[in-house]
Design a protein around this motif. Structure first.
Motif, PDB file in Angstrom:
ATOM      1  N   GLY A  88      -2.321   5.569   0.442  1.00 17.89           N
ATOM      2  CA  GLY A  88      -3.382   4.567   0.455  1.00 17.89           C
ATOM      3  C   GLY A  88      -4.093   4.420  -0.876  1.00 17.89           C
ATOM      4  O   GLY A  88      -4.938   3.543  -1.039  1.00 17.89           O
TER       5      GLY A  88
ATOM      6  N   ILE B  66      -2.751   0.249  -4.136  1.00 20.06           N
ATOM      7  CA  ILE B  66      -2.736  -1.012  -3.384  1.00 20.06           C
ATOM      8  C   ILE B  66      -2.544  -2.163  -4.363  1.00 20.06           C
ATOM      9  O   ILE B  66      -3.144  -2.163  -5.449  1.00 20.06           O
ATOM     10  CB  ILE B  66      -4.041  -1.204  -2.597  1.00 20.06           C
ATOM     11  CG1 ILE B  66      -4.145  -0.166  -1.466  1.00 20.06           C
ATOM     12  CG2 ILE B  66      -4.136  -2.609  -2.034  1.00 20.06           C
ATOM     13  CD1 ILE B  66      -5.446  -0.233  -0.686  1.00 20.06           C
TER      14      ILE B  66
ATOM     15  N   SER C  88      -4.144  -2.257   4.926  1.00 17.87           N
ATOM     16  CA  SER C  88      -4.538  -0.893   5.268  1.00 17.87           C
ATOM     17  C   SER C  88      -3.417  -0.266   6.097  1.00 17.87           C
ATOM     18  O   SER C  88      -2.489  -0.959   6.516  1.00 17.87           O
ATOM     19  CB  SER C  88      -5.854  -0.879   6.040  1.00 17.87           C
ATOM     20  OG  SER C  88      -5.727  -1.595   7.263  1.00 17.87           O
ATOM     21  N   ARG C  89      -3.499   1.029   6.306  1.00 16.82           N
ATOM     22  CA  ARG C  89      -2.477   1.683   7.115  1.00 16.82           C
ATOM     23  C   ARG C  89      -3.079   2.853   7.871  1.00 16.82           C
ATOM     24  O   ARG C  89      -4.078   3.442   7.453  1.00 16.82           O
ATOM     25  CB  ARG C  89      -1.311   2.143   6.246  1.00 16.82           C
ATOM     26  CG  ARG C  89      -1.619   3.202   5.242  1.00 16.82           C
ATOM     27  CD  ARG C  89      -0.409   3.422   4.311  1.00 16.82           C
ATOM     28  NE  ARG C  89       0.762   3.908   5.048  1.00 16.82           N
ATOM     29  CZ  ARG C  89       2.003   3.836   4.573  1.00 16.82           C
ATOM     30  NH1 ARG C  89       2.243   3.298   3.380  1.00 16.82           N
ATOM     31  NH2 ARG C  89       3.006   4.304   5.284  1.00 16.82           N
ATOM     32  N   ASP C  90      -2.430   3.176   8.969  1.00 14.32           N
ATOM     33  CA  ASP C  90      -2.782   4.337   9.786  1.00 14.32           C
ATOM     34  C   ASP C  90      -1.506   5.147   9.928  1.00 14.32           C
ATOM     35  O   ASP C  90      -0.632   4.805  10.740  1.00 14.32           O
ATOM     36  CB  ASP C  90      -3.310   3.874  11.138  1.00 14.32           C
ATOM     37  CG  ASP C  90      -3.776   5.028  12.012  1.00 14.32           C
ATOM     38  OD1 ASP C  90      -3.348   6.182  11.779  1.00 14.32           O
ATOM     39  OD2 ASP C  90      -4.541   4.778  12.943  1.00 14.32           O
TER      40      ASP C  90
ATOM     41  N   TYR D 237      -1.453  -2.701   8.391  1.00 11.12           N
ATOM     42  CA  TYR D 237      -2.176  -3.889   8.831  1.00 11.12           C
ATOM     43  C   TYR D 237      -2.400  -4.829   7.657  1.00 11.12           C
ATOM     44  O   TYR D 237      -2.468  -4.407   6.499  1.00 11.12           O
ATOM     45  CB  TYR D 237      -3.531  -3.511   9.417  1.00 11.12           C
ATOM     46  CG  TYR D 237      -3.456  -2.502  10.532  1.00 11.12           C
ATOM     47  CD1 TYR D 237      -3.645  -1.140  10.280  1.00 11.12           C
ATOM     48  CD2 TYR D 237      -3.185  -2.896  11.838  1.00 11.12           C
ATOM     49  CE1 TYR D 237      -3.567  -0.203  11.298  1.00 11.12           C
ATOM     50  CE2 TYR D 237      -3.112  -1.969  12.862  1.00 11.12           C
ATOM     51  CZ  TYR D 237      -3.306  -0.625  12.589  1.00 11.12           C
ATOM     52  OH  TYR D 237      -3.218   0.293  13.602  1.00 11.12           O
TER      53      TYR D 237
ATOM     54  N   THR E 187      -6.789  -8.048   3.159  1.00 15.56           N
ATOM     55  CA  THR E 187      -6.955  -6.616   2.976  1.00 15.56           C
ATOM     56  C   THR E 187      -5.831  -5.880   3.694  1.00 15.56           C
ATOM     57  O   THR E 187      -5.625  -6.089   4.894  1.00 15.56           O
ATOM     58  CB  THR E 187      -8.302  -6.135   3.530  1.00 15.56           C
ATOM     59  OG1 THR E 187      -9.369  -6.845   2.891  1.00 15.56           O
ATOM     60  CG2 THR E 187      -8.482  -4.636   3.289  1.00 15.56           C
TER      61      THR E 187
ATOM     62  N   ILE F   8       0.854  -1.188   0.000  1.00 12.67           N
ATOM     63  CA  ILE F   8       0.000   0.000   0.000  1.00 12.67           C
ATOM     64  C   ILE F   8       0.885   1.232   0.000  1.00 12.67           C
ATOM     65  O   ILE F   8       1.873   1.300   0.726  1.00 12.67           O
ATOM     66  CB  ILE F   8      -0.958  -0.029   1.218  1.00 12.67           C
ATOM     67  CG1 ILE F   8      -1.909   1.178   1.201  1.00 12.67           C
ATOM     68  CG2 ILE F   8      -0.194  -0.109   2.535  1.00 12.67           C
ATOM     69  CD1 ILE F   8      -3.045   1.046   2.223  1.00 12.67           C
TER      70      ILE F   8
END
Length: 120
Positions: free
Chosen positions: A55, A58, A71-73, A80, A69, A51
């Motif tokens: 974001g 992907i 994802s990121r923060d 994640y 799946t 990713i």
């Protein structure tokens, strides 16, 4: 330098779910793409997912599309990997990686790996 620490691996029944996390520290002010590779016993390390920092970009390996799946923060410097419908062949050590782009995350920084074991 960027340090990557994975967590969330473990033993799960086939069909179950796990969520891996990878926390980055160090030179996290750079806008790194992040992602995941895995290596099963006796096999080469393979790409799983990546990713971009924004974001918007992907990618997934064909073998995990529709099941995993990413994802990121960015506020937490964490990426994640939500893994659903796990199969026996998903058993591997999962490595977090960070790099300049989605296409080149394998040429940057690596975590130490976390074991995922899927049992029948």
């Amino acid at each position: 330098q960027v340090q990557l620490v994975e967590s969330g691996g473990g033993l799960v029944q086939a069909g179950g779910s796990l969520r891996l996390s990878c926390a980055a520290s160090g030179r996290t002010s750079s806008n790194y793409a992040m992602g995941w590779f895995r290596q099963a016993p006796g096999k080469e390390r393979e790409f799983v997912s990546a990713i971009s920092w924004s974001g918007f970009s992907i990618r997934y390996a064909d073998s995990v599309k529709g099941r995993f799946t990413v994802s990121r923060d960015n506020a937490k410097n964490t990426v994640y990997l939500q893994m659903n419908s796990l199969k026996l062949e998903d058993t591997a050590v999962y490595y977090c990686a960070a790099g300049n782009s989605v296409a080149t995350i394998g040429h940057g920084y690596w975590g130490q790996g976390t074991q995922v074991t899927v049992a029948s």
